[in-house]
Design a protein around this motif. Structure first.
Motif, mmCIF file in Angstrom:
data_model
loop_
_atom_site.group_PDB
_atom_site.id
_atom_site.type_symbol
_atom_site.label_atom_id
_atom_site.label_comp_id
_atom_site.label_asym_id
_atom_site.label_seq_id
_atom_site.Cartn_x
_atom_site.Cartn_y
_atom_site.Cartn_z
ATOM 1 N N THR A 53 -0.728 -15.731 -6.111
ATOM 2 C CA THR A 53 -0.270 -14.447 -5.594
ATOM 3 C C THR A 53 -0.019 -13.519 -6.780
ATOM 4 O O THR A 53 0.563 -13.930 -7.787
ATOM 5 C CB THR A 53 1.019 -14.623 -4.775
ATOM 6 N N TYR A 54 -0.446 -12.273 -6.652
ATOM 7 C CA TYR A 54 -0.342 -11.285 -7.729
ATOM 8 C C TYR A 54 0.597 -10.176 -7.274
ATOM 9 O O TYR A 54 0.410 -9.601 -6.200
ATOM 10 C CB TYR A 54 -1.725 -10.719 -8.054
ATOM 11 N N VAL A 55 1.591 -9.891 -8.099
ATOM 12 C CA VAL A 55 2.593 -8.873 -7.769
ATOM 13 C C VAL A 55 2.618 -7.840 -8.878
ATOM 14 O O VAL A 55 2.798 -8.172 -10.058
ATOM 15 C CB VAL A 55 3.987 -9.493 -7.571
ATOM 16 N N LEU A 56 2.447 -6.584 -8.497
ATOM 17 C CA LEU A 56 2.421 -5.453 -9.429
ATOM 18 C C LEU A 56 3.523 -4.483 -9.039
ATOM 19 O O LEU A 56 3.622 -4.084 -7.871
ATOM 20 C CB LEU A 56 1.054 -4.766 -9.362
ATOM 21 N N ARG A 82 6.082 0.475 -3.422
ATOM 22 C CA ARG A 82 6.244 0.410 -4.877
ATOM 23 C C ARG A 82 6.084 -1.006 -5.411
ATOM 24 O O ARG A 82 6.198 -1.230 -6.613
ATOM 25 C CB ARG A 82 7.592 0.992 -5.278
ATOM 26 N N VAL A 83 5.878 -1.944 -4.510
ATOM 27 C CA VAL A 83 5.564 -3.309 -4.922
ATOM 28 C C VAL A 83 4.247 -3.683 -4.262
ATOM 29 O O VAL A 83 4.143 -3.716 -3.039
ATOM 30 C CB VAL A 83 6.668 -4.298 -4.523
ATOM 31 N N HIS A 84 3.259 -3.954 -5.079
ATOM 32 C CA HIS A 84 1.923 -4.290 -4.589
ATOM 33 C C HIS A 84 1.754 -5.805 -4.685
ATOM 34 O O HIS A 84 1.997 -6.411 -5.715
ATOM 35 C CB HIS A 84 0.876 -3.590 -5.450
ATOM 36 N N MET A 85 1.337 -6.424 -3.596
ATOM 37 C CA MET A 85 1.105 -7.867 -3.573
ATOM 38 C C MET A 85 -0.265 -8.147 -2.994
ATOM 39 O O MET A 85 -0.656 -7.569 -1.989
ATOM 40 C CB MET A 85 2.187 -8.579 -2.745
ATOM 41 N N GLU A 86 -1.000 -9.022 -3.639
ATOM 42 C CA GLU A 86 -2.259 -9.485 -3.091
ATOM 43 C C GLU A 86 -2.477 -10.937 -3.495
ATOM 44 O O GLU A 86 -1.833 -11.448 -4.407
ATOM 45 C CB GLU A 86 -3.438 -8.616 -3.533
#
Length: 717
Positions: A292-295, A235-239
């Protein structure tokens, strides 16, 4: 949580951000407890300010859940100083949390700062910055760039416990956070500033570390690495903005959390796997990390998570929505280019890329060659066609022992050019000069930086192994920024869209294009079906071997075109119908009038429905070689497209199909009644079921495909 359960929990009274953007401004305010609250109506990040700054909450308003269970530093940096010492320094953070299973704000009075951690000095806000130049072009969406939002810059300095003689006493660290309107995501990065009288080396860097509650790590967490190692799932997307074989993002169990029975990894972090090894010179040397991108997701549903990731791509990398129809031309002679330009203009193609294996070479200094390319570009532009070419940049390119990457294990040159050597200066400046001179507007950069290490100590732009990766990567990205400044479209087989690239391969295997034609066609649909869960249609390219690619002979190619019109038509239908542009690789697009009419027909069809065909995809059925498969394009914004959905179905079988499909129209934004027509036939109204689906009767002849246009029957009423 499947879509039906999502609707049950949140209900129609709660606006779904994927359908109706909340349009809430991003703000930084103080809450009643004196904490700093960074929020956009979808998510918030809360910072305790004393006795040091620390993230004490990351909240998802969509699920009404707190994501964090434990306070961690805002960043962790490893320094090497001139006195020969190594220091691992926490940036911010608080200690003495009673239980790592949850953050209890009522015990905040007992939290204390790490005496060796860098401490809060100041914070400020500003607008998001544009990392590269872009404006809407090539049939892209009309997106704002940079996106609407807010940047929070937090400055940390050395702690009071450091004596004046400490080598890090005059080093400052800025941690940057960006949050955006209408997106449950944030971006984070770090800037390190050396104001001391001696240089320091940044040996290691962790830019984000989230101790998640276990319910944030769902069954998707078992698929880390899809489609790239730098994606995490749950439920936490990181790229991150770049990729490496061993990845920057990791999800692991740190052994500190023993309160749940099942166990498993709950620490999600972004860190450099090597280095960065950057040397900060004395007095105001500074360096900025990658981002870093967190969705934050609101569901475990694969489709919904994919739509959220794709929405983030559209907002934070809008150049990926450019989607010209392009040919990969295998004849780079002046006569070959002119002939292809004329054919492209006749059938409606919009771009030509001079392909690999031709005489095109942007490093060629021959003035006669350069003048020919300039004339060809001018001729193409006069016909409304953009022209550019292919170039092998660095990866798998042997440029000699002086400039090749040096293997750290054996000290020998490898067949990879080092982009932190003098070769980079030569390559980048020569290509940019060539493009400036000739007026080309698209560059396909095969073999850009892909994570190669280099142990050389004599290359111009890196000291040794530890700084070889970030230096090569950043040099590559600065080159892309120069191309973007010139509005040159960039195709690159690596995920660099957050730094300006336009397209990447859509997940195909190159050997597929040596298989018999009908196998290629089915595998292409599988590739698109799978990759489009996380990529928008315009973000990827595919392939059509009009002439032979790697192998396969006559069975693998469309040439002679007139003899293979059924396969050619299927390629045209599947690619234009999916919104994914392939490399139509050959020396011509048509040979006879019948072939010309076929190509013209499908180009016109695509252009008629271009807006909806380049909108996001909802997956109906994966191709299996046994039954009908298909994709559904959806556009919930009625101001963008009158067509709210577009269904494409394929029957690649030797028997007819007569079946019913349940078509999910929730993400089309149609609320109650859909008007559906097959191709350009009459429309029929369908009342949506409670789950926003309709049952559609489909009949298909053997080896045929069709499409359905779906509108809101009550629009304007």
């Amino acid at each position: 949580m499947r879509l039906a359960l999502f609707l049950l929990i949140f209900g129609s009274s709660c606006a779904d951000w994927l359908l109706t953007p909340p349009n809430v401004e991003v703000t930084v305010t103080k809450d009643p407890l004196g904490r700093l609250l960074f929020q956009n109506g979808l998510i918030s990040r809360t910072f305790q300010l004393a006795p040091n700054l620390a993230s004490v909450d990351l909240f998802n308003f969509q699920t009404n859940q707190s994501v964090l269970r434990q306070i961690r530093p805002e960043a962790i940096i490893g320094f090497h100083t001139p006195d020969g010492n190594n220091y691992t320094v926490s940036i911010g953070g608080l200690l003495n949390q009673t239980n790592p299973a949850y953050i209890n704000q009522s015990e905040s009075s007992q939290w204390f700062a790490d005496p060796n951690a860098f401490v809060l000095a100041d914070y400020s806000t500003g607008p998001p910055d544009a990392r590269y130049f872009w404006r809407p072009k090539r049939f892209s969406t009309n997106a704002a760039w940079p996106p609407a939002g807010l940047r929070l810059d937090v400055t940390f300095v050395a702690p009071p416990s450091y004596p004046a003689s400490h080598p890090l006493k005059n080093v400052a660290v800025q941690v940057h956070y960006e949050m955006y309107e209408n997106l449950p995501a944030f971006t984070k990065w770090v800037t390190i500033i050396n104001n001391s009288s001696a240089q320091v080396v940044v040996q290691s860097l962790l830019t984000e570390q989230l101790a998640l509650t276990e319910e944030q790590v769902s069954e998707w967490s078992q698929i880390i690495g899809y489609p790239f190692p730098d994606y995490s799932t749950g439920r936490v997307h990181m790229e991150v903005e770049q990729t490496r074989p061993d990845g920057f993002v990791s999800l692991y169990d740190d052994g500190q959390y023993f309160t749940h029975a099942v166990g498993g990894p709950t620490i999600l972090e972004s860190a450099y796997p090597l280095g960065p090894g950057v040397v900060l010179g004395a007095t105001s040397g500074s360096w900025t990390s990658q981002r870093t991108y967190v969705l934050l997701h609101d569901s475990d549903d694969r489709e919904r998570q994919g739509l959220s990731i794709r929405r983030m791509t559209r907002l934070l990398a809008p150049q990926t929505t450019e989607n010209p129809i392009f040919m990969h031309l295998t004849d780079a002679s002046e006569e070959g280019i002119r002939s292809a330009v004329d054919q492209c203009a006749t059938v409606g193609f919009e771009m030509i890329i001079l392909s690999f294996g031709t005489a095109f070479d942007p490093l060629n200094p021959d003035p006669i060659f350069r003048a020919m390319i300039k004339r060809s570009a001018a001729y193409a532009q006069s016909k409304g066609i953009e022209l550019g070419g292919y170039s092998l940049m660095a990866s798998s390119k042997d440029v000699g022992p002086k400039w090749d990457c040096i293997n750290p294990d054996n000290g020998l040159p490898e067949s990879n050019a080092c982009l932190a050597s003098g070769y980079a200066d030569y390559y980048f400046s020569t290509v940019l000069d060539f493009y400036n001179e000739t007026g080309l507007t698209v560059l396909e950069t095969d073999g850009p930086y892909e994570g190669a290490e280099c142990a050389s100590t004599s290359h111009d732009h890196h000291v040794g192994l530890w700084d070889s990766q970030w230096t090569q990567y950043e040099n590559n990205m600065q080159f892309y920024a120069e191309l973007r400044q010139r509005e040159v479209m960039i195709n690159a087989p690596d995920p660099y869209w957050f730094r300006g690239s336009n397209k990447i391969g859509m997940g195909y295997v190159e050997d597929n294009w040596s298989l018999p034609r009908w196998q290629q066609i089915l595998l292409a649909r599988q590739n698109i079906y799978d990759a489009s869960f996380t990529r928008i249609p315009t973000q990827g390219w595919m392939f059509v071997p009009l002439v032979q690619y790697h192998g396969g002979g006559a069975e693998a190619t469309i040439e002679p075109l007139q003899q293979h019109l059924p396969e050619y038509e299927w390629f045209l239908g599947l690619y234009f119908g999916s919104g994914v542009m392939p490399c139509w690789r050959g020396y011509r697009l048509y040979d006879v009038a019948e072939t010309q009419a076929l190509v013209t027909k499908y180009v016109a069809w695509y252009k008629q429905y271009r807006t909806i065909l380049t909108s996001d995809v909802v997956h109906i059925k994966r191709p299996d070689g046994k039954s009908v498969d298909g994709l559904l394009h959806v556009q919930p914004d009625a101001t963008v497209s009158q067509e709210r959905a577009f269904l494409v179905l394929f029957n690649q079988n030797n028997s007819p199909a007569d079946t019913y499909f349940s078509i999910p129209l929730y993400y089309s934004g149609i609320a109650s009644v859909a008007a559906i027509r097959e191709q350009e036939g009459p429309s029929s109204n369908f009342t949506l079921a409670r789950d926003y689906s309709v049952s559609l009767h489909v009949q298909l002849e053997p080896m045929s495909f069709t499409w359905f246009v779906i509108e809101d029957a009550l629009a304007g009423k």
